[in-house]
Design an enzyme around this catalytic site. Structure first.
Site, short mmCIF file in Angstrom:
data_model
loop_
_atom_site.label_atom_id
_atom_site.label_comp_id
_atom_site.label_asym_id
_atom_site.label_seq_id
_atom_site.Cartn_x
_atom_site.Cartn_y
_atom_site.Cartn_z
N ASN A 30 4.68 14.58 63.91
CA ASN A 30 4.25 13.34 64.56
C ASN A 30 4.58 12.18 63.63
O ASN A 30 3.92 12.00 62.61
CB ASN A 30 2.74 13.41 64.83
CG ASN A 30 2.17 12.11 65.36
OD1 ASN A 30 2.91 11.22 65.77
ND2 ASN A 30 0.85 11.99 65.36
N LYS A 77 4.29 9.10 64.23
CA LYS A 77 3.43 7.93 64.46
C LYS A 77 4.29 6.66 64.53
O LYS A 77 5.40 6.70 65.04
CB LYS A 77 2.34 7.84 63.40
CG LYS A 77 1.60 9.16 63.20
CD LYS A 77 0.38 9.02 62.35
CE LYS A 77 -0.20 10.38 62.07
NZ LYS A 77 -1.50 10.31 61.42
N HIS A 112 -4.48 12.07 70.78
CA HIS A 112 -4.57 12.04 69.31
C HIS A 112 -5.78 11.18 68.93
O HIS A 112 -6.08 10.20 69.59
CB HIS A 112 -3.28 11.44 68.74
CG HIS A 112 -3.18 11.59 67.26
ND1 HIS A 112 -3.87 10.77 66.39
CD2 HIS A 112 -2.47 12.45 66.49
CE1 HIS A 112 -3.59 11.14 65.14
NE2 HIS A 112 -2.75 12.16 65.18
N GLU A 127 -6.17 8.99 66.82
CA GLU A 127 -5.86 7.56 66.63
C GLU A 127 -5.81 6.84 67.97
O GLU A 127 -6.18 5.68 68.08
CB GLU A 127 -4.55 7.42 65.84
CG GLU A 127 -4.75 7.80 64.37
CD GLU A 127 -3.50 8.29 63.66
OE1 GLU A 127 -2.39 8.13 64.19
OE2 GLU A 127 -3.66 8.86 62.56
N GLU A 153 -7.42 18.90 65.27
CA GLU A 153 -7.21 17.95 64.19
C GLU A 153 -8.53 17.28 63.81
O GLU A 153 -8.94 16.30 64.46
CB GLU A 153 -6.21 16.87 64.62
CG GLU A 153 -4.85 17.40 65.00
CD GLU A 153 -3.77 16.36 64.75
OE1 GLU A 153 -2.82 16.69 64.04
OE2 GLU A 153 -3.91 15.23 65.24
N GLY A 200 -4.40 12.36 57.48
CA GLY A 200 -3.89 11.35 56.56
C GLY A 200 -4.73 11.15 55.31
O GLY A 200 -4.52 10.19 54.57
N SER A 216 -3.44 16.77 57.29
CA SER A 216 -3.03 16.93 55.90
C SER A 216 -2.37 18.28 55.61
O SER A 216 -2.57 18.86 54.54
CB SER A 216 -4.21 16.69 54.94
OG SER A 216 -4.66 15.34 55.07
N GLY A 223 2.24 12.84 58.09
CA GLY A 223 2.99 12.32 56.94
C GLY A 223 4.08 13.24 56.42
O GLY A 223 5.19 12.79 56.11
C1 PEP Z 1 -1.55 13.73 62.60
O1 PEP Z 1 -1.54 12.52 62.67
O2 PEP Z 1 -1.45 14.37 63.65
C2 PEP Z 1 -1.68 14.34 61.30
C3 PEP Z 1 -2.04 15.58 61.25
O3 PEP Z 1 -1.41 13.55 60.20
P1 PEP Z 1 -1.33 14.05 58.66
O4 PEP Z 1 -0.53 15.33 58.64
O5 PEP Z 1 -0.63 12.93 57.95
O6 PEP Z 1 -2.73 14.26 58.21
#
Ligand code: PEP
Length: 248
Positions: free
Chosen positions: A10, A12, A94, A96, A164, A170, A208, A230
């Site tokens: 992803n 983003k 998601h 966010e 998640e 993040g 993460s 990320g």
């Molecule tokens: C995400 O945004 O779906 C995600 C898991 O981000 P990160 O891997 O950066 O924690």
């Protein structure tokens, strides 16, 4: 038989045309991965990215779609439009989007139904906040999000679920192995009766995931892959995660 594993990236609101070089590098390093590999870039990159991966092993997805098929919805994108530029998946719900755009379970379910109608596979995200975990509400929250966000007509072929934890996205923090395994077991159980053969629904962990912790997460029961933020931006990092999933 276990479902085919999925490594989903992803991006983003990150990346531009120059970042397509990362896709070239990923394709070169992993021309035929055993797992399915998916990149969900910003929508403006779907079309040029499709040209880079066409005929290759990487699938593409959107990061959101509207619940309606078309109309006066400035700034939104319909599921069929994503499909038209080469997407086969779309991430929905998601955390966010739930936080920044007030998306409820009902909104997520309507969007997932639109995705299914357009022939896209919906990756439906669920996850508890840190406060909910501290109050020991995690399992109740996840069960309720699953109940409310999965539309009629969902199947193992058109639906993927991503767990998640909001506090792990993040932040560099991840749940313990036991915590991930507990939620994934609950999700598998909860999906029975909702999506046909629940054993075939891909359940992803996200939050993460990095090259260094991927193998231990992929070894857990009912973890069929990852949704990676990320660490999906750089081909070298995402490639190591793909390799860990292939080895799991
Ligand atoms: C995400 O945004 O779906 C995600 C898991 O981000 P990160 O891997 O950066 O924690």
């Amino acid at each position: 038989m276990a479902p085919r594993k999925l490594a989903a990236g992803n991006w983003k609101m990150n990346g531009d045309l120059a970042a397509l070089a990362e896709i070239d590098a990923l394709v070169a390093a992993h021309p035929a991965p055993g797992c399915e590999v998916l990149i969900c870039p910003p929508a403006v990159l779907l079309h040029p990215m499709k040209a880079r991966v066409d005929g290759g092993a990487i699938a593409l997805g959107g990061q959101d779609c509207h619940a309606k098929a078309s109309g006066a919805h400035t700034g939104d994108i319909a599921a069929a439009q994503l499909k038209g530029v080469g997407a086969s998946y779309v991430i929905l719900g998601h955390s966010e989007r739930r936080a920044d755009h007030g998306e409820t379970d009902a909104v997520v379910a309507a969007k997932a139904a639109a995705a299914h109608a357009a022939g896209l596979t919906a990756i439906i995200c669920v996850g508890e906040t840190e406060a909910q975990r501290d109050r020991e509400e995690t399992l109740t929250v996840i069960a309720s999000q699953l109940d409310g966000s999965i539309p009629e007509g969902a199947t193992a072929a058109n639906t993927v679920i991503a767990y998640e934890p909001v506090w792990a996205i993040g932040t560099g923090r991840t749940p313990t192995n036991d915590q991930i395994a507990e939620v994934h077991a609950l999700m598998r159980e909860r999906l029975a009766g909702k999506v046909g053969d629940a054993s075939q629904v891909r359940l992803l962990y996200g939050g993460s995931v990095k090259p260094d912790n991927a193998a231990q997460i992929f070894a857990l029961p009912h973890v069929d892959g990852a949704l990676v933020g990320g660490a999906s931006l750089k081909a070298a990092d995402f490639g190591r995660i793909i390799a860990a999933l292939d080895a799991a």
